[in-house]
Motif scaffolding. Structure first.
Motif, PDB file in Angstrom:
ATOM      1  N   SER A  60       0.827  -1.198   0.000  1.00 42.75           N
ATOM      2  CA  SER A  60       0.000   0.000   0.000  1.00 42.75           C
ATOM      3  C   SER A  60       0.868   1.258   0.000  1.00 42.75           C
ATOM      4  O   SER A  60       0.602   2.213  -0.742  1.00 42.75           O
ATOM      5  CB  SER A  60      -0.940   0.007   1.204  1.00 42.75           C
ATOM      6  OG  SER A  60      -1.780   1.143   1.182  1.00 42.75           O
ATOM      7  N   LEU A  61       1.911   1.250   0.818  1.00 45.74           N
ATOM      8  CA  LEU A  61       2.833   2.384   0.842  1.00 45.74           C
ATOM      9  C   LEU A  61       3.555   2.484  -0.497  1.00 45.74           C
ATOM     10  O   LEU A  61       3.745   3.584  -1.038  1.00 45.74           O
ATOM     11  CB  LEU A  61       3.836   2.234   1.983  1.00 45.74           C
ATOM     12  CG  LEU A  61       4.922   3.320   2.090  1.00 45.74           C
ATOM     13  CD1 LEU A  61       4.315   4.715   2.148  1.00 45.74           C
ATOM     14  CD2 LEU A  61       5.818   3.060   3.310  1.00 45.74           C
ATOM     15  N   GLY A  62       3.949   1.330  -1.057  1.00 42.41           N
ATOM     16  CA  GLY A  62       4.615   1.330  -2.357  1.00 42.41           C
ATOM     17  C   GLY A  62       3.759   1.951  -3.442  1.00 42.41           C
ATOM     18  O   GLY A  62       4.247   2.714  -4.286  1.00 42.41           O
ATOM     19  N   ALA A  63       2.448   1.647  -3.430  1.00 44.14           N
ATOM     20  CA  ALA A  63       1.533   2.249  -4.400  1.00 44.14           C
ATOM     21  C   ALA A  63       1.464   3.760  -4.198  1.00 44.14           C
ATOM     22  O   ALA A  63       1.439   4.531  -5.167  1.00 44.14           O
ATOM     23  CB  ALA A  63       0.147   1.630  -4.267  1.00 44.14           C
ATOM     24  N   GLY A  64       1.442   4.190  -2.940  1.00 40.52           N
ATOM     25  CA  GLY A  64       1.438   5.625  -2.634  1.00 40.52           C
ATOM     26  C   GLY A  64       2.707   6.308  -3.111  1.00 40.52           C
ATOM     27  O   GLY A  64       2.667   7.430  -3.637  1.00 40.52           O
ATOM     28  N   ILE A  65       3.844   5.642  -2.932  1.00 40.67           N
ATOM     29  CA  ILE A  65       5.122   6.196  -3.389  1.00 40.67           C
ATOM     30  C   ILE A  65       5.133   6.313  -4.911  1.00 40.67           C
ATOM     31  O   ILE A  65       5.578   7.321  -5.473  1.00 40.67           O
ATOM     32  CB  ILE A  65       6.295   5.311  -2.923  1.00 40.67           C
ATOM     33  CG1 ILE A  65       6.399   5.315  -1.398  1.00 40.67           C
ATOM     34  CG2 ILE A  65       7.611   5.798  -3.524  1.00 40.67           C
ATOM     35  CD1 ILE A  65       7.364   4.269  -0.842  1.00 40.67           C
ATOM     36  N   ALA A  66       4.650   5.264  -5.597  1.00 39.90           N
ATOM     37  CA  ALA A  66       4.627   5.274  -7.063  1.00 39.90           C
ATOM     38  C   ALA A  66       3.778   6.438  -7.578  1.00 39.90           C
ATOM     39  O   ALA A  66       4.177   7.146  -8.518  1.00 39.90           O
ATOM     40  CB  ALA A  66       4.096   3.945  -7.588  1.00 39.90           C
ATOM     41  N   ASP A  96      -7.431  16.707 -16.222  1.00 39.50           N
ATOM     42  CA  ASP A  96      -6.320  16.536 -17.157  1.00 39.50           C
ATOM     43  C   ASP A  96      -5.331  15.472 -16.690  1.00 39.50           C
ATOM     44  O   ASP A  96      -4.313  15.249 -17.343  1.00 39.50           O
ATOM     45  CB  ASP A  96      -5.587  17.860 -17.347  1.00 39.50           C
ATOM     46  CG  ASP A  96      -5.088  18.448 -16.023  1.00 39.50           C
ATOM     47  OD1 ASP A  96      -5.783  18.267 -15.006  1.00 39.50           O
ATOM     48  OD2 ASP A  96      -4.023  19.075 -16.007  1.00 39.50           O
ATOM     49  N   ILE A  97      -5.630  14.805 -15.561  1.00 40.00           N
ATOM     50  CA  ILE A  97      -4.726  13.817 -14.994  1.00 40.00           C
ATOM     51  C   ILE A  97      -5.485  12.518 -14.755  1.00 40.00           C
ATOM     52  O   ILE A  97      -6.541  12.520 -14.124  1.00 40.00           O
ATOM     53  CB  ILE A  97      -4.143  14.294 -13.643  1.00 40.00           C
ATOM     54  CG1 ILE A  97      -3.440  15.640 -13.802  1.00 40.00           C
ATOM     55  CG2 ILE A  97      -3.173  13.250 -13.071  1.00 40.00           C
ATOM     56  CD1 ILE A  97      -3.088  16.273 -12.471  1.00 40.00           C
ATOM     57  N   PHE A  98      -4.931  11.433 -15.233  1.00 34.75           N
ATOM     58  CA  PHE A  98      -5.520  10.109 -15.011  1.00 34.75           C
ATOM     59  C   PHE A  98      -4.429   9.179 -14.511  1.00 34.75           C
ATOM     60  O   PHE A  98      -3.296   9.228 -14.993  1.00 34.75           O
ATOM     61  CB  PHE A  98      -6.122   9.558 -16.306  1.00 34.75           C
ATOM     62  CG  PHE A  98      -7.244  10.397 -16.854  1.00 34.75           C
ATOM     63  CD1 PHE A  98      -8.566  10.084 -16.572  1.00 34.75           C
ATOM     64  CD2 PHE A  98      -6.970  11.506 -17.644  1.00 34.75           C
ATOM     65  CE1 PHE A  98      -9.602  10.861 -17.060  1.00 34.75           C
ATOM     66  CE2 PHE A  98      -7.992  12.289 -18.149  1.00 34.75           C
ATOM     67  CZ  PHE A  98      -9.316  11.971 -17.854  1.00 34.75           C
ATOM     68  N   PHE A  99      -4.771   8.334 -13.550  1.00 36.58           N
ATOM     69  CA  PHE A  99      -3.788   7.382 -13.063  1.00 36.58           C
ATOM     70  C   PHE A  99      -4.497   6.116 -12.607  1.00 36.58           C
ATOM     71  O   PHE A  99      -5.703   6.087 -12.398  1.00 36.58           O
ATOM     72  CB  PHE A  99      -2.955   7.976 -11.920  1.00 36.58           C
ATOM     73  CG  PHE A  99      -3.676   8.059 -10.599  1.00 36.58           C
ATOM     74  CD1 PHE A  99      -3.575   7.033  -9.661  1.00 36.58           C
ATOM     75  CD2 PHE A  99      -4.468   9.158 -10.288  1.00 36.58           C
ATOM     76  CE1 PHE A  99      -4.249   7.098  -8.444  1.00 36.58           C
ATOM     77  CE2 PHE A  99      -5.133   9.241  -9.075  1.00 36.58           C
ATOM     78  CZ  PHE A  99      -5.017   8.207  -8.145  1.00 36.58           C
ATOM     79  N   ASN A 100      -3.719   5.064 -12.459  1.00 37.63           N
ATOM     80  CA  ASN A 100      -4.235   3.818 -11.949  1.00 37.63           C
ATOM     81  C   ASN A 100      -3.102   3.078 -11.239  1.00 37.63           C
ATOM     82  O   ASN A 100      -1.942   3.204 -11.623  1.00 37.63           O
ATOM     83  CB  ASN A 100      -4.806   2.974 -13.094  1.00 37.63           C
ATOM     84  CG  ASN A 100      -5.812   1.947 -12.633  1.00 37.63           C
ATOM     85  OD1 ASN A 100      -5.837   0.822 -13.106  1.00 37.63           O
ATOM     86  ND2 ASN A 100      -6.669   2.291 -11.681  1.00 37.63           N
ATOM     87  N   LEU A 101      -3.460   2.329 -10.193  1.00 36.21           N
ATOM     88  CA  LEU A 101      -2.474   1.655  -9.353  1.00 36.21           C
ATOM     89  C   LEU A 101      -2.673   0.144  -9.381  1.00 36.21           C
ATOM     90  O   LEU A 101      -3.790  -0.349  -9.562  1.00 36.21           O
ATOM     91  CB  LEU A 101      -2.595   2.139  -7.908  1.00 36.21           C
ATOM     92  CG  LEU A 101      -2.485   3.645  -7.657  1.00 36.21           C
ATOM     93  CD1 LEU A 101      -2.840   3.962  -6.212  1.00 36.21           C
ATOM     94  CD2 LEU A 101      -1.103   4.153  -7.990  1.00 36.21           C
ATOM     95  N   ALA A 111       0.405   3.899 -13.178  1.00 31.31           N
ATOM     96  CA  ALA A 111       0.393   4.378 -14.563  1.00 31.31           C
ATOM     97  C   ALA A 111      -0.244   5.758 -14.562  1.00 31.31           C
ATOM     98  O   ALA A 111      -1.286   5.972 -13.933  1.00 31.31           O
ATOM     99  CB  ALA A 111      -0.398   3.426 -15.455  1.00 31.31           C
ATOM    100  N   ILE A 112       0.377   6.707 -15.246  1.00 30.86           N
ATOM    101  CA  ILE A 112      -0.141   8.082 -15.285  1.00 30.86           C
ATOM    102  C   ILE A 112      -0.251   8.526 -16.734  1.00 30.86           C
ATOM    103  O   ILE A 112       0.581   8.177 -17.571  1.00 30.86           O
ATOM    104  CB  ILE A 112       0.755   9.041 -14.465  1.00 30.86           C
ATOM    105  CG1 ILE A 112       0.093  10.414 -14.319  1.00 30.86           C
ATOM    106  CG2 ILE A 112       2.157   9.152 -15.058  1.00 30.86           C
ATOM    107  CD1 ILE A 112       0.723  11.290 -13.253  1.00 30.86           C
ATOM    108  N   SER A 113      -1.326   9.279 -17.035  1.00 29.30           N
ATOM    109  CA  SER A 113      -1.602   9.623 -18.428  1.00 29.30           C
ATOM    110  C   SER A 113      -2.459  10.887 -18.511  1.00 29.30           C
ATOM    111  O   SER A 113      -3.009  11.347 -17.506  1.00 29.30           O
ATOM    112  CB  SER A 113      -2.326   8.451 -19.104  1.00 29.30           C
ATOM    113  OG  SER A 113      -2.635   8.746 -20.442  1.00 29.30           O
ATOM    114  N   ASP A 114      -2.571  11.414 -19.745  1.00 26.33           N
ATOM    115  CA  ASP A 114      -3.463  12.549 -19.978  1.00 26.33           C
ATOM    116  C   ASP A 114      -4.835  12.080 -20.458  1.00 26.33           C
ATOM    117  O   ASP A 114      -5.686  12.889 -20.812  1.00 26.33           O
ATOM    118  CB  ASP A 114      -2.846  13.508 -20.998  1.00 26.33           C
ATOM    119  CG  ASP A 114      -2.457  12.822 -22.300  1.00 26.33           C
ATOM    120  OD1 ASP A 114      -2.823  11.643 -22.476  1.00 26.33           O
ATOM    121  OD2 ASP A 114      -1.781  13.449 -23.133  1.00 26.33           O
ATOM    122  N   SER A 115      -5.046  10.758 -20.460  1.00 29.51           N
ATOM    123  CA  SER A 115      -6.364  10.209 -20.759  1.00 29.51           C
ATOM    124  C   SER A 115      -6.583   8.968 -19.903  1.00 29.51           C
ATOM    125  O   SER A 115      -5.657   8.493 -19.237  1.00 29.51           O
ATOM    126  CB  SER A 115      -6.494   9.871 -22.252  1.00 29.51           C
ATOM    127  OG  SER A 115      -5.580   8.859 -22.615  1.00 29.51           O
TER     128      SER A 115
END
Length: 231
Positions: A60-66, A96-101, A111-115
């Motif tokens: 969980s902390l690792g996901a937060g760090i990522a 304008d910001i999309f992410f998924n863990l 993963a971070i993206s503009d869509s």
């Protein structure tokens, strides 16, 4: 570093389509764990505090760090996270910001993206006959069984298929509300997918294999960097 553009009173970020990762074994050191924990926003601290198994705390902390690293690399220092209906996280007030863990084994990724984006990582696993029939369609099963020469190869191919389906479900933010068997995956020179709920959607699948950890990114973008930026 991503550029910032002013649009009225808001700043829009031109994001790179990238993935950031953490090997949680760096958190075996208590000082490292505590140092990163203090950098986390309150919602992440509460989530970590509510977890009992120490390895799950580290994931969980690792996901937060990522996520922290992904946003910081794009010039974003202050943010709040909201949770959508089926549990998909998003940045409050930012369109304008999309992410998924995702996390599995010793690895956590963002993963971070503009869509819109979905990401899944899985450690190679064993699939029972009952689970195979539940989450894969007849053509997928036929393809795997005709190609796989060993049980290890069979499990690897089913795990790869599962990560692709999971990334698609996470892309749409539906979780298990979308039946995995309703998504068909065709392994050719390029991975092709067809989703019964969204038949006209053109999705790109980016797949990578890190030893026994398999990574899949689902995105409309056709230039997603599938190499993990590790801490």
């Amino acid at each position: 570093m991503a550029a910032l553009e002013e649009s009225g009173a808001a700043f829009l970020v031109k994001l790179m389509n990238e993935i950031f990762g953490v090997d949680i074994r760096i958190l075996d050191d208590k000082e490292a764990f505590d140092s990163w924990y203090q950098k986390m926003p309150e919602y992440r601290k509460k989530k970590i505090d509510g977890i009992k198994p120490i390895n799950d705390k580290k994931l969980s902390l690792g996901a937060g760090i990522a996520l922290h690293r992904a946003l910081l690399a794009n010039g974003i220092k202050e943010y709040e996270v909201g949770i959508a209906e089926h549990g998909k996280p998003y940045i409050l007030g930012r369109e304008d910001i999309f992410f998924n863990l995702s996390h599995s084994g010793n690895i956590a990724v963002c993963a971070i993206s503009d869509s819109e984006v979905g990401v899944d990582i899985e450690k190679k696993r064993n699939f029972s006959e009952g689970l195979i029939k539940k989450v894969f369609d007849d053509k997928e099963i036929q393809d795997v069984e005709s190609i796989a020469e060993t049980k290890e190869d069979r499990d690897e191919r089913y795990t790869a298929l599962w990560t692709i389906k999971e990334s698609i479900m996470k892309y749409y933010g539906t979780g298990i509300a979308m039946a995995p068997a309703s998504i068909h995956v065709d392994f050719g020179e390029k991975v092709a997918v067809k989703c019964q709920a969204f038949p006209e959607e053109n999705l790109n699948i980016f797949f990578n294999n890190y030893d026994e950890i398999m990574l899949t990114i689902c995105s409309k973008n056709n230039n997603f960097n599938k190499v993990i930026n590790f801490l």
